[in-house]
Design a protein around this motif. Structure first.
Motif, PDB file in Angstrom:
ATOM      1  N   ALA A  50     -44.750  -5.409  65.923  1.00 16.09           N
ATOM      2  CA  ALA A  50     -44.894  -5.272  64.473  1.00 16.09           C
ATOM      3  C   ALA A  50     -43.544  -4.954  63.831  1.00 16.09           C
ATOM      4  O   ALA A  50     -43.208  -5.482  62.766  1.00 16.09           O
ATOM      5  CB  ALA A  50     -45.909  -4.175  64.152  1.00 16.09           C
ATOM      6  N   LEU A  51     -42.755  -4.096  64.467  1.00 15.23           N
ATOM      7  CA  LEU A  51     -41.427  -3.776  63.955  1.00 15.23           C
ATOM      8  C   LEU A  51     -40.516  -4.989  64.005  1.00 15.23           C
ATOM      9  O   LEU A  51     -39.781  -5.273  63.040  1.00 15.23           O
ATOM     10  CB  LEU A  51     -40.827  -2.626  64.755  1.00 15.23           C
ATOM     11  CG  LEU A  51     -39.391  -2.216  64.397  1.00 15.23           C
ATOM     12  CD1 LEU A  51     -39.310  -1.760  62.944  1.00 15.23           C
ATOM     13  CD2 LEU A  51     -38.895  -1.131  65.342  1.00 15.23           C
ATOM     14  N   PRO A  95     -51.131 -10.778  60.546  1.00 10.19           N
ATOM     15  CA  PRO A  95     -51.537 -10.144  61.803  1.00 10.19           C
ATOM     16  C   PRO A  95     -50.383 -10.106  62.788  1.00 10.19           C
ATOM     17  O   PRO A  95     -49.448 -10.913  62.706  1.00 10.19           O
ATOM     18  CB  PRO A  95     -52.669 -11.053  62.299  1.00 10.19           C
ATOM     19  CG  PRO A  95     -52.391 -12.373  61.681  1.00 10.19           C
ATOM     20  CD  PRO A  95     -51.760 -12.100  60.351  1.00 10.19           C
ATOM     21  N   VAL A  96     -50.434  -9.172  63.704  1.00 11.67           N
ATOM     22  CA  VAL A  96     -49.343  -9.008  64.668  1.00 11.67           C
ATOM     23  C   VAL A  96     -49.241 -10.186  65.628  1.00 11.67           C
ATOM     24  O   VAL A  96     -48.216 -10.376  66.297  1.00 11.67           O
ATOM     25  CB  VAL A  96     -49.523  -7.687  65.451  1.00 11.67           C
ATOM     26  CG1 VAL A  96     -50.679  -7.792  66.446  1.00 11.67           C
ATOM     27  CG2 VAL A  96     -48.240  -7.277  66.157  1.00 11.67           C
ATOM     28  N   ALA A 142     -54.442 -18.893  63.000  1.00 11.78           N
ATOM     29  CA  ALA A 142     -53.362 -17.950  63.297  1.00 11.78           C
ATOM     30  C   ALA A 142     -53.402 -16.740  62.377  1.00 11.78           C
ATOM     31  O   ALA A 142     -53.084 -15.617  62.798  1.00 11.78           O
ATOM     32  CB  ALA A 142     -52.011 -18.650  63.176  1.00 11.78           C
ATOM     33  N   MET A 143     -53.804 -16.953  61.130  1.00 14.84           N
ATOM     34  CA  MET A 143     -53.803 -15.854  60.162  1.00 14.84           C
ATOM     35  C   MET A 143     -55.055 -14.992  60.242  1.00 14.84           C
ATOM     36  O   MET A 143     -55.153 -13.972  59.550  1.00 14.84           O
ATOM     37  CB  MET A 143     -53.658 -16.420  58.752  1.00 14.84           C
ATOM     38  CG  MET A 143     -52.256 -16.935  58.439  1.00 14.84           C
ATOM     39  SD  MET A 143     -51.005 -15.625  58.435  1.00 14.84           S
ATOM     40  CE  MET A 143     -51.471 -14.738  56.947  1.00 14.84           C
ATOM     41  N   THR A 144     -56.011 -15.384  61.060  1.00 15.12           N
ATOM     42  CA  THR A 144     -57.236 -14.583  61.207  1.00 15.12           C
ATOM     43  C   THR A 144     -57.506 -14.237  62.669  1.00 15.12           C
ATOM     44  O   THR A 144     -58.657 -14.029  63.054  1.00 15.12           O
ATOM     45  CB  THR A 144     -58.435 -15.341  60.614  1.00 15.12           C
ATOM     46  OG1 THR A 144     -58.540 -16.641  61.228  1.00 15.12           O
ATOM     47  CG2 THR A 144     -58.286 -15.509  59.109  1.00 15.12           C
ATOM     48  N   THR A 145     -56.448 -14.200  63.475  1.00 19.23           N
ATOM     49  CA  THR A 145     -56.580 -13.741  64.865  1.00 19.23           C
ATOM     50  C   THR A 145     -56.117 -12.303  64.923  1.00 19.23           C
ATOM     51  O   THR A 145     -54.935 -12.013  64.729  1.00 19.23           O
ATOM     52  CB  THR A 145     -55.729 -14.607  65.821  1.00 19.23           C
ATOM     53  OG1 THR A 145     -56.190 -15.951  65.773  1.00 19.23           O
ATOM     54  CG2 THR A 145     -55.835 -14.089  67.251  1.00 19.23           C
ATOM     55  N   GLY A 191     -56.201   4.460  60.012  1.00 19.65           N
ATOM     56  CA  GLY A 191     -55.645   3.163  60.352  1.00 19.65           C
ATOM     57  C   GLY A 191     -55.964   2.684  61.747  1.00 19.65           C
ATOM     58  O   GLY A 191     -55.356   1.728  62.226  1.00 19.65           O
ATOM     59  N   ASN A 192     -56.907   3.328  62.393  1.00 20.09           N
ATOM     60  CA  ASN A 192     -57.251   2.973  63.774  1.00 20.09           C
ATOM     61  C   ASN A 192     -58.231   1.802  63.813  1.00 20.09           C
ATOM     62  O   ASN A 192     -59.310   1.880  64.393  1.00 20.09           O
ATOM     63  CB  ASN A 192     -57.850   4.200  64.490  1.00 20.09           C
ATOM     64  CG  ASN A 192     -58.047   3.962  65.970  1.00 20.09           C
ATOM     65  OD1 ASN A 192     -57.274   3.239  66.594  1.00 20.09           O
ATOM     66  ND2 ASN A 192     -59.068   4.581  66.538  1.00 20.09           N
ATOM     67  N   VAL A 193     -57.842   0.700  63.159  1.00 16.43           N
ATOM     68  CA  VAL A 193     -58.700  -0.483  63.068  1.00 16.43           C
ATOM     69  C   VAL A 193     -57.823  -1.734  63.145  1.00 16.43           C
ATOM     70  O   VAL A 193     -56.598  -1.672  62.997  1.00 16.43           O
ATOM     71  CB  VAL A 193     -59.510  -0.504  61.746  1.00 16.43           C
ATOM     72  CG1 VAL A 193     -60.522   0.625  61.710  1.00 16.43           C
ATOM     73  CG2 VAL A 193     -58.568  -0.436  60.545  1.00 16.43           C
ATOM     74  N   GLY A 194     -58.459  -2.873  63.375  1.00 17.36           N
ATOM     75  CA  GLY A 194     -57.733  -4.129  63.366  1.00 17.36           C
ATOM     76  C   GLY A 194     -57.459  -4.600  61.948  1.00 17.36           C
ATOM     77  O   GLY A 194     -58.129  -4.197  60.997  1.00 17.36           O
TER      78      GLY A 194
END
Length: 334
Positions: A50-51, A95-96, A142-145, A191-194
């Motif tokens: 993510a960084l 998404p990451v 790709a944008m919803t994985t 924030g412990n969610v996808g």
């Protein structure tokens, strides 16, 4: 003594002639500081990829802006940090698992087509980062994985999306089905969610909001009217669930807080009049709920803000103060 002529170079600009220590660079710097808690949280929840995504996106936006200015022989404005903010925000709404080349395409679209082709900073009509995200949804898979929070060790820095990637449903995807199964408000708050890397933690985004309000970078009118409208509508129409729980999930889940705090408040694409800002926030909230409830896509924040961006010219006419000393007829025309 011979007559001597003196020539002075004067720069004449339009009013108001006000000097202020606040510049675009200082404003963008404050926005980046406010985004730092969410960036740290993205690393905790989704790993160092993510960084790396955020750094690559920011660097790419700066490069594209510099290259365009060099090509068109325009003044290089990359030092104002606006391109950096665009890159960070675009990474935050992805998404990451997204491939790096796709993220770079989104950066190119946001900086060149949405910002520079309209004349550069201050002249674009929609938020570049959100427009870049809308463009990237051309690749919906790709944008919803999504990967669940804490799956950092299962996804490498340079790894591409594969069939072996562990995926999970986001809270908005579950809510879009009219269910609240497995959704806990505490997880949404922390924030412990996808989800997208920068939108999951309401706590960290609220810390950023507090900083921006203390620094007087933004006004609370747009975020409060935006979030407040979503809260009221989802409380009144809870789709068969506990009203408070449903409202809390709709407010804390998805990209509502990220959009309301950092994107809807963009100086260039939001109204300047007070009443216009309130109407703008309410409009964003109404559209968000309509898309979430009736749209084919589970999240509506991005498209709601983009649509309202296009209405800013009209909204700026709302609440415009009357011209001082002008007759009533002339004041009404102005």
């Amino acid at each position: 003594m011979p007559h001597m002529k003196y020539f002075y170079e004067l720069t004449i600009s339009s009013s108001p002639h006000v000097h202020s220590p606040v510049t675009t660079r200082t404003l963008m710097g404050d926005v980046l500081i406010a985004l730092t808690p969410a960036l740290v949280g993205s690393v905790v929840f989704f790993g160092f990829r993510a960084l790396l995504m955020t750094l690559i996106s920011a660097a790419a936006c700066v490069f594209f802006e510099w290259a365009w200015c060099a090509l068109m022989k325009k003044d290089n404005r990359t030092y104002d940090l606006s391109a950096v903010v665009t890159g960070v925000l675009l990474a935050f709404v992805c998404p990451v698992t997204i491939p790096y080349w796709m993220l770079l395409l989104g950066d190119l679209f946001a900086v060149i087509l949405v910002k520079q082709l309209f004349g550069g900073i201050g002249k674009n009509i929609v938020n570049p980062a959100l427009a870049g995200r809308a463009f990237l949804l051309s690749w919906p898979a790709a944008m919803t994985t999504w990967v669940p929070a804490g799956f950092a060790n299962g996804f490498g820095l340079l790894e591409s999306v594969t069939a072996d990637t562990v995926t999970s449903a986001t809270p908005m995807g579950i809510l879009h089905q009219g269910s609240m199964e497995g959704i806990r408000l505490w997880d949404l708050f922390l924030g412990n969610v996808g989800g997208c890397i920068g939108e999951t933690s309401a706590l960290l985004l609220l810390l950023g909001l507090g900083y921006l309000l203390v620094r007087k970078v933004i006004s609370p009118r747009i975020p409060l009217s935006f979030v407040g409208t979503v809260a009221v509508l989802t409380f009144l129409f809870p789709m068969g669930h506990d009203r408070l729980a449903w409202m809390g999930a709709q407010v804390l889940g998805g990209g509502l807080l990220l959009g309301a705090i950092f994107m809807a408040t963009d100086y260039v694409t939001s109204p300047v009049t007070r009443l216009g800002q309130v109407v703008y926030g309410v409009g964003c909230g109404v559209l968000t709920v309509l898309i979430r409830y009736f749209g084919g896509y589970s999240e509506g924040v991005s498209y709601a803000i983009l649509v309202m961006n296009c209405c800013v010219v009209l909204l700026d006419r709302i609440g415009r103060p009357k011209t001082f000393g002008a007759p009533k007829k002339e004041a009404a025309k102005s």
